[in-house]
Write a protein that holds these residues in place. Sequence first.
Motif, PDB file in Angstrom:
ATOM      1  N   THR A  23     112.545  75.369  49.474  1.00 44.88           N
ATOM      2  CA  THR A  23     112.314  75.415  50.920  1.00 44.88           C
ATOM      3  C   THR A  23     112.474  74.055  51.572  1.00 44.88           C
ATOM      4  O   THR A  23     112.269  73.910  52.771  1.00 44.88           O
ATOM      5  N   GLY A  24     112.748  73.025  50.760  1.00 47.43           N
ATOM      6  CA  GLY A  24     112.917  71.693  51.326  1.00 47.43           C
ATOM      7  C   GLY A  24     111.625  70.921  51.452  1.00 47.43           C
ATOM      8  O   GLY A  24     111.589  69.855  52.035  1.00 47.43           O
ATOM      9  N   LEU A  25     110.499  71.444  50.900  1.00 52.22           N
ATOM     10  CA  LEU A  25     109.220  70.765  51.032  1.00 52.22           C
ATOM     11  C   LEU A  25     109.183  69.458  50.256  1.00 52.22           C
ATOM     12  O   LEU A  25     108.378  68.595  50.525  1.00 52.22           O
ATOM     13  N   ALA A  26     110.023  69.333  49.246  1.00 51.69           N
ATOM     14  CA  ALA A  26     110.027  68.127  48.427  1.00 51.69           C
ATOM     15  C   ALA A  26     111.264  67.282  48.728  1.00 51.69           C
ATOM     16  O   ALA A  26     111.884  66.710  47.858  1.00 51.69           O
ATOM     17  N   ALA A  27     111.648  67.238  49.960  1.00 50.39           N
ATOM     18  CA  ALA A  27     112.845  66.498  50.370  1.00 50.39           C
ATOM     19  C   ALA A  27     112.664  65.004  50.127  1.00 50.39           C
ATOM     20  O   ALA A  27     111.550  64.518  49.968  1.00 50.39           O
ATOM     21  N   PRO A  28     113.757  64.246  50.112  1.00 52.30           N
ATOM     22  CA  PRO A  28     113.670  62.809  49.841  1.00 52.30           C
ATOM     23  C   PRO A  28     112.833  62.092  50.887  1.00 52.30           C
ATOM     24  O   PRO A  28     112.643  62.572  52.002  1.00 52.30           O
ATOM     25  N   ALA A  29     112.328  60.930  50.514  1.00 51.91           N
ATOM     26  CA  ALA A  29     111.528  60.120  51.426  1.00 51.91           C
ATOM     27  C   ALA A  29     112.394  59.629  52.580  1.00 51.91           C
ATOM     28  O   ALA A  29     113.618  59.632  52.524  1.00 51.91           O
ATOM     29  N   VAL A  30     111.722  59.171  53.618  1.00 46.53           N
ATOM     30  CA  VAL A  30     112.419  58.650  54.783  1.00 46.53           C
ATOM     31  C   VAL A  30     113.128  57.343  54.414  1.00 46.53           C
ATOM     32  O   VAL A  30     112.588  56.527  53.677  1.00 46.53           O
ATOM     33  N   HIS A  31     114.324  57.155  54.914  1.00 46.96           N
ATOM     34  CA  HIS A  31     115.067  55.933  54.636  1.00 46.96           C
ATOM     35  C   HIS A  31     115.213  55.113  55.913  1.00 46.96           C
ATOM     36  O   HIS A  31     115.135  55.622  57.022  1.00 46.96           O
ATOM     37  N   ALA A  32     115.458  53.814  55.703  1.00 43.19           N
ATOM     38  CA  ALA A  32     115.535  52.910  56.839  1.00 43.19           C
ATOM     39  C   ALA A  32     116.632  53.327  57.815  1.00 43.19           C
ATOM     40  O   ALA A  32     116.510  53.118  59.020  1.00 43.19           O
ATOM     41  N   GLN A  33     117.728  53.927  57.284  1.00 43.34           N
ATOM     42  CA  GLN A  33     118.830  54.312  58.174  1.00 43.34           C
ATOM     43  C   GLN A  33     118.528  55.599  58.935  1.00 43.34           C
ATOM     44  O   GLN A  33     119.345  56.072  59.712  1.00 43.34           O
ATOM     45  N   GLU A  34     117.388  56.175  58.695  1.00 46.00           N
ATOM     46  CA  GLU A  34     116.987  57.402  59.381  1.00 46.00           C
ATOM     47  C   GLU A  34     115.720  57.140  60.179  1.00 46.00           C
ATOM     48  O   GLU A  34     114.636  57.534  59.786  1.00 46.00           O
ATOM     49  N   PRO A  35     115.808  56.425  61.286  1.00 41.92           N
ATOM     50  CA  PRO A  35     114.607  56.096  62.065  1.00 41.92           C
ATOM     51  C   PRO A  35     113.919  57.359  62.548  1.00 41.92           C
ATOM     52  O   PRO A  35     114.565  58.345  62.912  1.00 41.92           O
ATOM     53  N   VAL A  36     112.598  57.332  62.531  1.00 47.87           N
ATOM     54  CA  VAL A  36     111.832  58.493  62.943  1.00 47.87           C
ATOM     55  C   VAL A  36     110.574  58.028  63.659  1.00 47.87           C
ATOM     56  O   VAL A  36     110.005  56.984  63.343  1.00 47.87           O
ATOM     57  N   THR A  37     110.161  58.792  64.655  1.00 47.45           N
ATOM     58  CA  THR A  37     108.925  58.523  65.388  1.00 47.45           C
ATOM     59  C   THR A  37     107.946  59.663  65.143  1.00 47.45           C
ATOM     60  O   THR A  37     108.308  60.836  65.258  1.00 47.45           O
ATOM     61  N   LEU A  38     106.711  59.315  64.785  1.00 47.59           N
ATOM     62  CA  LEU A  38     105.652  60.299  64.604  1.00 47.59           C
ATOM     63  C   LEU A  38     104.660  60.199  65.751  1.00 47.59           C
ATOM     64  O   LEU A  38     104.113  59.126  66.015  1.00 47.59           O
ATOM     65  N   ARG A  39     104.475  61.311  66.445  1.00 43.37           N
ATOM     66  CA  ARG A  39     103.486  61.376  67.514  1.00 43.37           C
ATOM     67  C   ARG A  39     102.123  61.643  66.886  1.00 43.37           C
ATOM     68  O   ARG A  39     101.893  62.691  66.308  1.00 43.37           O
ATOM     69  N   TYR A  40     101.238  60.683  67.001  1.00 41.23           N
ATOM     70  CA  TYR A  40      99.964  60.646  66.276  1.00 41.23           C
ATOM     71  C   TYR A  40      98.834  60.969  67.250  1.00 41.23           C
ATOM     72  O   TYR A  40      98.464  60.170  68.083  1.00 41.23           O
ATOM     73  N   LEU A  41      98.297  62.192  67.127  1.00 38.71           N
ATOM     74  CA  LEU A  41      97.215  62.645  67.998  1.00 38.71           C
ATOM     75  C   LEU A  41      95.866  62.389  67.351  1.00 38.71           C
ATOM     76  O   LEU A  41      95.633  62.779  66.211  1.00 38.71           O
ATOM     77  N   GLY A  42      94.957  61.736  68.069  1.00 41.15           N
ATOM     78  CA  GLY A  42      93.620  61.493  67.543  1.00 41.15           C
ATOM     79  C   GLY A  42      92.801  60.678  68.520  1.00 41.15           C
ATOM     80  O   GLY A  42      93.274  60.305  69.598  1.00 41.15           O
ATOM     81  N   MET A  89      91.917  64.114  62.635  1.00 41.14           N
ATOM     82  CA  MET A  89      90.852  65.010  63.087  1.00 41.14           C
ATOM     83  C   MET A  89      89.642  64.921  62.166  1.00 41.14           C
ATOM     84  O   MET A  89      89.763  64.695  60.971  1.00 41.14           O
ATOM     85  N   GLU A  90      88.460  65.118  62.742  1.00 42.57           N
ATOM     86  CA  GLU A  90      87.249  65.155  61.929  1.00 42.57           C
ATOM     87  C   GLU A  90      87.145  66.477  61.180  1.00 42.57           C
ATOM     88  O   GLU A  90      87.576  67.518  61.662  1.00 42.57           O
ATOM     89  N   TYR A  91      86.527  66.420  60.017  1.00 39.47           N
ATOM     90  CA  TYR A  91      86.407  67.610  59.181  1.00 39.47           C
ATOM     91  C   TYR A  91      85.611  68.720  59.850  1.00 39.47           C
ATOM     92  O   TYR A  91      85.862  69.905  59.611  1.00 39.47           O
ATOM     93  N   PHE A  92      84.653  68.373  60.692  1.00 37.34           N
ATOM     94  CA  PHE A  92      83.877  69.427  61.341  1.00 37.34           C
ATOM     95  C   PHE A  92      84.748  70.279  62.272  1.00 37.34           C
ATOM     96  O   PHE A  92      84.388  71.409  62.608  1.00 37.34           O
ATOM     97  N   SER A  93      85.905  69.740  62.668  1.00 38.17           N
ATOM     98  CA  SER A  93      86.792  70.465  63.576  1.00 38.17           C
ATOM     99  C   SER A  93      87.670  71.497  62.860  1.00 38.17           C
ATOM    100  O   SER A  93      88.290  72.343  63.513  1.00 38.17           O
ATOM    101  N   VAL A  94      87.730  71.426  61.526  1.00 44.27           N
ATOM    102  CA  VAL A  94      88.615  72.329  60.780  1.00 44.27           C
ATOM    103  C   VAL A  94      88.303  73.788  61.087  1.00 44.27           C
ATOM    104  O   VAL A  94      89.201  74.612  61.285  1.00 44.27           O
ATOM    105  N   LYS A  95      87.017  74.128  61.160  1.00 44.45           N
ATOM    106  CA  LYS A  95      86.626  75.518  61.388  1.00 44.45           C
ATOM    107  C   LYS A  95      87.059  76.017  62.766  1.00 44.45           C
ATOM    108  O   LYS A  95      87.179  77.224  62.976  1.00 44.45           O
ATOM    109  N   ARG A  96      87.295  75.110  63.685  1.00 48.40           N
ATOM    110  CA  ARG A  96      87.725  75.506  65.018  1.00 48.40           C
ATOM    111  C   ARG A  96      89.246  75.594  65.129  1.00 48.40           C
ATOM    112  O   ARG A  96      89.762  76.346  65.946  1.00 48.40           O
ATOM    113  N   VAL A  97      89.957  74.830  64.305  1.00 47.29           N
ATOM    114  CA  VAL A  97      91.413  74.776  64.408  1.00 47.29           C
ATOM    115  C   VAL A  97      92.096  75.732  63.434  1.00 47.29           C
ATOM    116  O   VAL A  97      93.076  76.396  63.791  1.00 47.29           O
TER     117      VAL A  97
END
Length: 421
Positions: A23-42, A89-97
């Motif tokens: 399914t592609g879950l074990a795809a190769p790691a990110v490489h420098a030539q493949e810039p990527v931005t992660l939107r980090y919510l918290g 996210m805090e662990y107490f929030s898991v039951k809500r999400v």
Amino acid sequence: MTEMNRRGLLRAGAGLAGVAAGTGLAAPAVHAQEPVTLRYLGTAVNQSAEIAAKVKQDLGITIEYIPVVTDDVIRRAVTQPNTFDLLDMEYFSVKRVLPSGNLQGIEARRIKLFDKITPVFTRGVTAGGRTLGEQGTAPKKVQFMNGRGGKDLATSPTEWMTLIPTTYNADTLGIRPDLIGRPVASWAELLNPQFKGKASILNIPSIGIMDAAMVMEATGQYKYPDKGNMSRAEIDRTMAMLTEAKKAGQFRAFWSDFNESVNLMASGETVIQSMWSPAVTKVRSQGVACTYQPLKEGYRAWASGFGMPRTLEGRKLDAAYEFINWFLSGWAGAFLNRQGYYSAVLETAQANMQPYEWAYWMEGKPAEQDIKAPDGSLLEKAGTVRDGGSYEQRMGGVACWNAVMDENTYLIRKWNEFIAS
């Protein structure tokens, strides 16, 4: 809960490994030539320009922070999973999400340091073997799920994790010792009339109610079977105590933002309040006396971790795994330890700290040198001992955890009525 390690998980998940690879879950790691931005919510607590700059330097991944308050973290996770790539996210929030189906299970086999994660999260004990109180949402209760796309918690360890642990702490009251001028040893002091108009409590229902419960028990008014899962009658009793104190003018403010708590304490508007360890660190870095006060009834603990939205896939999914592995590898853990938190992987954090820093923050020993805050400012002079002693003393003294309870909807309504009254 039985202890699980990577080898055991690989054995248990052997039948799924081939499917995952397809399914592609074990795809190769990110490489420098493949810039990527992660939107980090918290919340802003774990978000720092220094961490973002370091991961950019090390991995080439750009972190775009989305800082919001705790309730908004939960709200967006439930209603807008396509608006972020990484959830802090805090662990107490898991039951809500989790029931929303918007969390995808994180594969333990892709977490390189899974074996090194502290047993606080998987077995509810410290590394030294001290058992933690389990009232509330202890992380081990919500650590595992039944599958990658499941909506239910697993009753025993699986290869799918709800969150990957990052930081945790044993929370208590913060005080201004210079303005109080006497010892403070009990949660009951939060409602002591001596501090009328100078006290504050955290305005997050699932956390504030736990502080109030600690006060209720400390004053001898009531003993909860489980502070983390109150009945409606117990919620009513607890809120009545807070409402009475509010009407008497006990509270200066109800804070929900890290910086607000810092400003209240640093200015002297409050002298005793619910407080987070890095907020105490921030106040001290301004040259203002502030104590993270150990209390005889114990600590109210919390823990947070990284989650992934169900919409995350492809290159961003791979980048998220690489970022999480980087986060656990030590630099970020050491950075956060220096503001009073604890890293989920203590071994790597220790490797990125000076011996005198580790001795001060983790072993309860007097500082051999001046202790600096993460921003480099002077925090404590040599010879100082950290509030609350060693890691084992603090975490071993945990009485309860932040909690989402069966009556949480009712709690939120009653809490909001209290704040608005």
